[in-house]
Write a protein that holds these residues in place. Sequence first.
Motif, PDB file in Angstrom:
ATOM      1  N   ALA A  37       2.514   1.817  -3.396  1.00 56.20           N
ATOM      2  CA  ALA A  37       1.545   2.342  -4.357  1.00 56.20           C
ATOM      3  C   ALA A  37       1.312   3.829  -4.130  1.00 56.20           C
ATOM      4  O   ALA A  37       1.248   4.624  -5.089  1.00 56.20           O
ATOM      5  N   GLN A  80       0.934  -7.213 -16.310  1.00 58.76           N
ATOM      6  CA  GLN A  80       1.710  -7.916 -15.298  1.00 58.76           C
ATOM      7  C   GLN A  80       2.399  -9.124 -15.892  1.00 58.76           C
ATOM      8  O   GLN A  80       1.948  -9.681 -16.898  1.00 58.76           O
ATOM      9  N   PHE A 103       1.207  -7.639  -3.179  1.00 62.82           N
ATOM     10  CA  PHE A 103       0.463  -7.385  -4.404  1.00 62.82           C
ATOM     11  C   PHE A 103      -0.974  -6.970  -4.081  1.00 62.82           C
ATOM     12  O   PHE A 103      -1.526  -6.052  -4.695  1.00 62.82           O
ATOM     13  N   GLU A 104      -1.574  -7.635  -3.092  1.00 67.16           N
ATOM     14  CA  GLU A 104      -2.930  -7.266  -2.688  1.00 67.16           C
ATOM     15  C   GLU A 104      -2.992  -5.846  -2.157  1.00 67.16           C
ATOM     16  O   GLU A 104      -3.869  -5.054  -2.521  1.00 67.16           O
ATOM     17  N   ARG A 128       0.828  -1.210   0.000  1.00 69.48           N
ATOM     18  CA  ARG A 128       0.000   0.000   0.000  1.00 69.48           C
ATOM     19  C   ARG A 128       0.861   1.258   0.000  1.00 69.48           C
ATOM     20  O   ARG A 128       0.609   2.206  -0.757  1.00 69.48           O
ATOM     21  N   LEU A 174      -4.174   1.177  -5.366  1.00 64.34           N
ATOM     22  CA  LEU A 174      -4.348   1.747  -6.703  1.00 64.34           C
ATOM     23  C   LEU A 174      -5.835   1.840  -7.048  1.00 64.34           C
ATOM     24  O   LEU A 174      -6.292   2.851  -7.605  1.00 64.34           O
ATOM     25  N   ALA A 175      -6.585   0.808  -6.705  1.00 60.43           N
ATOM     26  CA  ALA A 175      -8.007   0.784  -7.038  1.00 60.43           C
ATOM     27  C   ALA A 175      -8.754   1.924  -6.350  1.00 60.43           C
ATOM     28  O   ALA A 175      -9.679   2.508  -6.926  1.00 60.43           O
ATOM     29  N   THR A 199      -2.401  -3.342  -5.198  1.00 63.94           N
ATOM     30  CA  THR A 199      -3.498  -3.182  -6.155  1.00 63.94           C
ATOM     31  C   THR A 199      -4.738  -2.556  -5.510  1.00 63.94           C
ATOM     32  O   THR A 199      -5.465  -1.802  -6.159  1.00 63.94           O
ATOM     33  N   ARG A 200      -4.989  -2.863  -4.252  1.00 66.30           N
ATOM     34  CA  ARG A 200      -6.147  -2.263  -3.570  1.00 66.30           C
ATOM     35  C   ARG A 200      -5.980  -0.763  -3.404  1.00 66.30           C
ATOM     36  O   ARG A 200      -6.951  -0.001  -3.547  1.00 66.30           O
ATOM     37  N   PHE A 256       3.286  -4.673 -13.127  1.00 65.71           N
ATOM     38  CA  PHE A 256       3.814  -5.440 -11.996  1.00 65.71           C
ATOM     39  C   PHE A 256       4.546  -6.662 -12.530  1.00 65.71           C
ATOM     40  O   PHE A 256       4.058  -7.370 -13.413  1.00 65.71           O
ATOM     41  N   GLU A 289      -6.019   0.741 -12.276  1.00 66.97           N
ATOM     42  CA  GLU A 289      -5.770  -0.691 -12.306  1.00 66.97           C
ATOM     43  C   GLU A 289      -4.364  -0.958 -12.832  1.00 66.97           C
ATOM     44  O   GLU A 289      -3.799  -0.131 -13.557  1.00 66.97           O
ATOM     45  N   ILE A 290      -3.808  -2.108 -12.467  1.00 66.51           N
ATOM     46  CA  ILE A 290      -2.542  -2.539 -13.062  1.00 66.51           C
ATOM     47  C   ILE A 290      -2.734  -2.644 -14.577  1.00 66.51           C
ATOM     48  O   ILE A 290      -3.684  -3.271 -15.057  1.00 66.51           O
TER      49      ILE A 290
END
Length: 341
Positions: free
Chosen positions: A175, A220, A203-204, A172, A210-211, A207-208, A188, A216-217
């Motif tokens: 990001a 990858q 990764f979780e 987090r 970023l969301a 991406t969260r 990624f 979004e990615i």
Amino acid sequence: MTIPPRRPLTLRDVSEASGVSEMTVSRVLRNKGDVSEATRAKVRAAAKKLGYVPNRIAGSLASSRVNLVAVIIPSLGNMVFPEVLSGISETLAGTGLQPVFGVTDYLPDTEERVLFEMLSWRPSGVIIAGLEHTEASRAMLMRAEIPVVEIMDSDGAPIDACVGISHRRAGREMAEAILREGYRRIGFLGTKMPADHRARKRFEGFTRHLARAGIEISDQEFYSGGSALKKGREMTEALLKRTPDLDFLYFSNDMIGAGGLLWLLEQGIDIPGQIGLAGFNGVELLDGLPRQLATMDACRREIGREAARIIAARCANPSEGGGERVELTPLIARGDTLRRH
């Protein structure tokens, strides 16, 4: 939090669970005698479910512990775990405790076997990487009646004590730093997630976050195997040929990040103007790169030291402690590849 005492398992427990005599259980677990394969399977299944581990210290020493600390890690093939081991060894020096190491290659079944063998020698404590284990491994650890410290991760519920960082928080925060610099087309690159739970959690978290910013990615690239410069070069080339307009690459570790950096420099690409980069782990070996890769310190040596300190303290005062939870705070090193503004 104090962990309640756990009763040691005996042959009688396995006998009752499997429905055969203690003598038959003993024969099966020692792989001796004439016992049918069906009975052997029944006894082994019962022992595995209970978390029973035979005691290989014979005679008068059978109820004792040896001065060994079992340290179980996934790999010696990258630069992460040797520093953890150094921290453990430094802290245990002079305590009378000696670390012994086992390697699982990120394979849960291998972890079961390594743990079984090490516990059979009745060590004084266990330091084991990660919070995710098979049911059989968890059962063995919960029944071991010794200090157990799970390391490298704090995102989950430990069996006893744990020392690590929050990998979701690490993802987090990276990001957030990338977005703050104005990057938006983010790729990624990393290891396949099922085996590497900590990379999956980063990764979780990444991406969260970023969301939440509406991003979004963009693409990858995943791989299996060890972390290597060559792999990083190959992955970076493949990703950018497929999606050439990416403006940031986030690597799951520094080694593949360094490979990506070297490939980009060979192509004459402006870093970090045209494309930014970041890795993870803060590997000092890469300090000599032409550009300093942005990364995040994983607190490796500190994790080893804290885990060993807990084991040593609990061995010195068995009636005290239990359930220690130490969460360390990794810091972003921005280097030369995360400075657009």
